[in-house]
Design a protein around this motif. Sequence first.
Motif, PDB file in Angstrom:
ATOM      1  N   ARG A 125      -5.104 -15.082  31.115  1.00 51.22           N
ATOM      2  CA  ARG A 125      -4.502 -14.346  32.242  1.00 51.22           C
ATOM      3  C   ARG A 125      -5.376 -13.155  32.625  1.00 51.22           C
ATOM      4  O   ARG A 125      -5.586 -12.876  33.805  1.00 51.22           O
ATOM      5  N   LYS A 136      -8.645 -14.368  34.366  1.00 51.46           N
ATOM      6  CA  LYS A 136      -8.351 -14.889  35.711  1.00 51.46           C
ATOM      7  C   LYS A 136      -8.149 -13.727  36.690  1.00 51.46           C
ATOM      8  O   LYS A 136      -8.479 -13.849  37.867  1.00 51.46           O
ATOM      9  N   ASP A 137      -7.609 -12.595  36.199  1.00 52.76           N
ATOM     10  CA  ASP A 137      -7.412 -11.411  37.039  1.00 52.76           C
ATOM     11  C   ASP A 137      -8.694 -10.600  37.212  1.00 52.76           C
ATOM     12  O   ASP A 137      -8.898  -9.997  38.261  1.00 52.76           O
ATOM     13  N   MET A 149      -3.815 -17.230  25.576  1.00 52.15           N
ATOM     14  CA  MET A 149      -3.013 -17.186  26.808  1.00 52.15           C
ATOM     15  C   MET A 149      -3.161 -15.837  27.503  1.00 52.15           C
ATOM     16  O   MET A 149      -3.383 -15.776  28.713  1.00 52.15           O
ATOM     17  N   TRP A 158       4.349 -24.545  29.334  1.00 45.14           N
ATOM     18  CA  TRP A 158       4.772 -23.608  30.378  1.00 45.14           C
ATOM     19  C   TRP A 158       4.048 -22.278  30.242  1.00 45.14           C
ATOM     20  O   TRP A 158       3.746 -21.614  31.248  1.00 45.14           O
ATOM     21  N   LEU A 159       3.732 -21.862  29.011  1.00 41.22           N
ATOM     22  CA  LEU A 159       2.978 -20.628  28.802  1.00 41.22           C
ATOM     23  C   LEU A 159       1.536 -20.777  29.298  1.00 41.22           C
ATOM     24  O   LEU A 159       0.947 -19.832  29.813  1.00 41.22           O
ATOM     25  N   ASP A 193       4.705 -25.449  24.571  1.00 38.69           N
ATOM     26  CA  ASP A 193       4.070 -24.225  25.063  1.00 38.69           C
ATOM     27  C   ASP A 193       3.318 -24.441  26.374  1.00 38.69           C
ATOM     28  O   ASP A 193       2.682 -23.512  26.881  1.00 38.69           O
ATOM     29  N   THR A 209       0.728 -22.566  31.814  1.00 34.08           N
ATOM     30  CA  THR A 209       0.862 -22.423  33.266  1.00 34.08           C
ATOM     31  C   THR A 209       0.969 -20.954  33.641  1.00 34.08           C
ATOM     32  O   THR A 209       0.321 -20.492  34.579  1.00 34.08           O
ATOM     33  N   TRP A 210       1.762 -20.194  32.896  1.00 35.99           N
ATOM     34  CA  TRP A 210       1.897 -18.755  33.137  1.00 35.99           C
ATOM     35  C   TRP A 210       0.540 -18.063  33.042  1.00 35.99           C
ATOM     36  O   TRP A 210       0.229 -17.165  33.832  1.00 35.99           O
ATOM     37  N   SER A 211      -0.275 -18.476  32.080  1.00 35.84           N
ATOM     38  CA  SER A 211      -1.564 -17.820  31.873  1.00 35.84           C
ATOM     39  C   SER A 211      -2.608 -18.223  32.914  1.00 35.84           C
ATOM     40  O   SER A 211      -3.677 -17.663  32.959  1.00 35.84           O
ATOM     41  N   ARG A 212      -2.262 -19.224  33.740  1.00 30.63           N
ATOM     42  CA  ARG A 212      -3.130 -19.753  34.792  1.00 30.63           C
ATOM     43  C   ARG A 212      -4.298 -20.577  34.244  1.00 30.63           C
ATOM     44  O   ARG A 212      -5.353 -20.667  34.871  1.00 30.63           O
TER      45      ARG A 212
END
Length: 133
Positions: free
Chosen positions: A74, A77-78, A70, A97-98, A95, A100-103
């Motif tokens: 992220r 992606k950055d 995760m 949602w995590l 997990d 999603t947070w990590s893209r």
Amino acid sequence: MQPTATVLVYSDDSTTREQVRLATGRRPAPDVPVVEILECATPAAVIKELDRGGIDVCVLDGEAVPMGGMGMCRQIKDEIFNCPPVLLLIGRPQDAWLATWSRADAAVTHPVDPVEFASALASLLRRKNLQNV
């Protein structure tokens, strides 16, 4: 000569990398290219390969050590220009949602279910192929 797609698989666990390799097979679906697997066991190796280019999809193990998939997702992606789609292996459905947070572009639970995994990977490969047309 058949077209090929390169799938980077990141996990510190060789058993997880093997599960991904077996679930992928030669190709995860008849309408996507033959897959070549590139295995990475460290975050540094992932970054090196992504900088080199030619990766069509990344499969990242959310439970990897020292950096989980995760956080790795992220970060890439950055930091990676035109980052390839990411399929994240998560420990529990809760997990998501995590992921999603990590893209992440998609997520499946671990241990790898071959049918669910192949379907998710094929979907990302199709999307990648449509972008390159």
